[in-house]
Design an enzyme around this catalytic site. Structure first.
Site, PDB file in Angstrom:
ATOM      1  N   ASP A  24       0.798  -1.230   0.000  1.00 53.56           N
ATOM      2  CA  ASP A  24       0.000   0.000   0.000  1.00 53.56           C
ATOM      3  C   ASP A  24       0.834   1.284   0.000  1.00 53.56           C
ATOM      4  O   ASP A  24       1.783   1.416   0.781  1.00 53.56           O
ATOM      5  CB  ASP A  24      -0.879   0.065   1.251  1.00 53.56           C
ATOM      6  CG  ASP A  24      -1.745  -1.156   1.438  1.00 53.56           C
ATOM      7  OD1 ASP A  24      -1.817  -2.000   0.535  1.00 53.56           O
ATOM      8  OD2 ASP A  24      -2.356  -1.265   2.518  1.00 53.56           O
ATOM      9  N   GLU A 203     -10.535  -1.876   3.655  1.00 58.73           N
ATOM     10  CA  GLU A 203      -9.196  -1.373   3.952  1.00 58.73           C
ATOM     11  C   GLU A 203      -8.979  -0.020   3.278  1.00 58.73           C
ATOM     12  O   GLU A 203      -9.715   0.388   2.378  1.00 58.73           O
ATOM     13  CB  GLU A 203      -8.124  -2.360   3.447  1.00 58.73           C
ATOM     14  CG  GLU A 203      -8.137  -3.711   4.127  1.00 58.73           C
ATOM     15  CD  GLU A 203      -6.986  -4.588   3.691  1.00 58.73           C
ATOM     16  OE1 GLU A 203      -6.384  -5.233   4.566  1.00 58.73           O
ATOM     17  OE2 GLU A 203      -6.698  -4.650   2.474  1.00 58.73           O
TER      18      GLU A 203
END
Length: 489
Positions: A24, A203
């Site tokens: 990420d 998320e």
């Protein structure tokens, strides 16, 4: 010695770490004329492991200089995803009345007394424009007694209520919190029950306002929420978005948000979030995503490194035939890395075929414009034997753009990698326009001036550099056809 630029699959114009694993993007912030890209990082391996925050800096969103590790695991756990902001008015008291950078991130560890995983929010701050970081002695600043999935804080300053807002992923919903100083947080509201995709854990949320067609009188709030991979769904991890209103406490979705909408219709654009503190005079909302998918992220066939970031994209809202539409376009800075190779106007499929026959390239951009009812297919990263080829095409009868990576190269590492991915485009337009960005291990497609985005990884052999184009009608007219070659910086 093999240089980075010679490594198999190493992208030419997408960010990758010098070594190790990344996932990420984190802590995207602009400060002192620099774009900061932090990212989930395992420096000691090429599979997911103890998470750090890696760090890179750019002045132009294109050329990145990797920095030393910003945040490393400590007594509170490993360093999961989060965000960074400029504390312009020293609300934290960290900067002696001046301005500075604050990172808000998730500490992840195992509570052995309770025998469960715990995720808590913590702070770090920098006095030297992000080069070094000091963890706040009062960490963690936000925790939850019951939730295990309690992570990925994205924080912004909300002018109307004069406080910081945090949006946090909490299993199958997001929570919103408020704070005057980033240290003390109050629960505000929850969003997510009964709306959107719940095919995986939620998320990496983001929440921000965008003007519609640049008109300040018409502003919508956009929420991004990524969903993790599940064995029950072949698509794996993806990012969805909602539009609506935010009053400083509650996000209220509009009617259009009842339909599940994806930020990207490929399989390899995940955890996309936006830069904070881009100057008002710039006016852009810029997003970047991790180019992979949790279905196979640990298995992709790279060696010294694993994981890459997408092209940074400018996100806007525009009124289109189908209503207010989220639009994504590659940032204009990417154009500085390319040079023109082919430029044809008012041409045909046959003429383009002749031009492509002698070309061999691995990193380039194609722009093609045709009638909305046309059907054509581009063969990209093709081997001389045609046993390896990625096909990007458009089918006018179905108003559908697609990427077919069924024979794109190595796909043996996971049964769900090979496949054909599609997206609908607005059939009410007169033309179909495609921008196709090809790199050594990825393809990003933008259709109809950013209405649709699609991102797919590919892993062809190095010498699979051929190009071609086909159509049922060899005399199919094309309004324009351009190719730009990308050069290393």
């Amino acid at each position: 010695m093999i240089t980075q630029s010679q490594e198999k699959y190493r992208p030419l114009y997408h960010f990758t770490p010098q070594q190790g694993w990344i996932n990420d993007p984190n802590g995207l912030v602009y400060f002192n004329d620099e774009y900061h890209l932090f990212f989930q990082y395992h420096p000691d391996g090429t599979v997911w492991g103890p998470m750090h925050w890696g760090h890179a800096i750019s002045s132009d969103l294109v050329n990145w200089q990797e920095q030393p590790i910003a945040l490393a695991p400590d007594e509170h756990g490993t360093i999961f995803s989060g965000s960074a902001v400029v504390d312009w008015h020293d609300t934290t008291g960290f900067f002696n009345g001046q301005s500075g950078l604050v990172a808000i991130f998730t500490h992840h560890d195992h509570n052995y007394e309770l025998d469960h995983i715990q995720q808590r929010q913590s702070l770090a701050y920098s006095h030297d424009a992000g080069r070094t970081w000091i963890k706040y002695e009062g960490n963690p600043v936000l925790e939850h007694d019951e939730l295990i999935d309690f992570r990925d804080p994205k924080v912004f300053w909300h002018q109307e209520t004069a406080r910081w807002i945090m949006i946090l992923a909490c299993g199958q919903t997001v929570h919103l919190y408020g704070s005057p100083n980033l240290k003390e947080w109050t629960f505000l509201s929850e969003f997510g029950d009964g709306i959107g995709s719940h095919a995986g854990v939620w998320e990496c949320p983001d929440l921000f306002p965008l003007m519609v067609d640049g008109d300040a009188a018409t502003t919508k709030w956009v929420m991004l929420v990524s969903i993790g991979s599940s064995d029950d769904f072949i698509e794996g991890s993806r990012t969805q978005y909602f539009m609506g209103e935010f009053d400083g406490v509650t996000f209220t979705p509009d009617d259009s948000s009842q339909e599940i909408r994806w930020l990207d219709y490929g399989r390899d654009h995940y955890a996309g979030v936006c830069w904070s503190d881009i100057p008002v005079e710039d006016g852009r909302r810029i997003c970047i995503g991790w180019m992979s998918n949790w279905k196979y992220a640990n298995l992709t066939p790279t060696e010294q490194w694993r994981g890459a970031m997408s092209i940074p994209r400018e996100i806007t809202l525009e009124q289109r035939a189908q209503g207010i539409t989220l639009i994504q376009r590659p940032v204009q800075e990417i154009n500085t890395m390319r040079s023109p190779i082919v430029a044809l106007e008012n041409t045909t499929i046959a003429e383009v075929q002749a031009k492509l026959a002698s070309l061999q390239m691995d990193s380039y951009e194609i722009q093609i414009t045709a009638d909305i009812k046309s059907t054509f297919a581009l063969q990209l990263r093709a081997s001389s034997s045609q046993d390896q080829v990625t096909v990007v095409g458009y089918e006018g009868d179905a108003s559908e753009v697609y990427i077919d990576r069924s024979h794109s190269g190595d796909h043996t590492f996971h049964q769900d990698f090979a496949g054909r991915h599609t997206a609908k485009v607005d059939h009410n337009l007169s033309t179909i326009e495609l921008q196709i960005y090809v790199d050594r291990s990825s393809i990003e497609v933008f259709a109809n001036d950013g209405q649709v985005a699609m991102t797919d990884l590919i892993f062809p052999d190095h010498d699979a550099q051929g190009l071609g184009i086909q159509s049922p009608d060899q005399h199919l007219p094309l309004s324009s056809f351009h190719i730009y070659q990308f050069m290393s910086s």
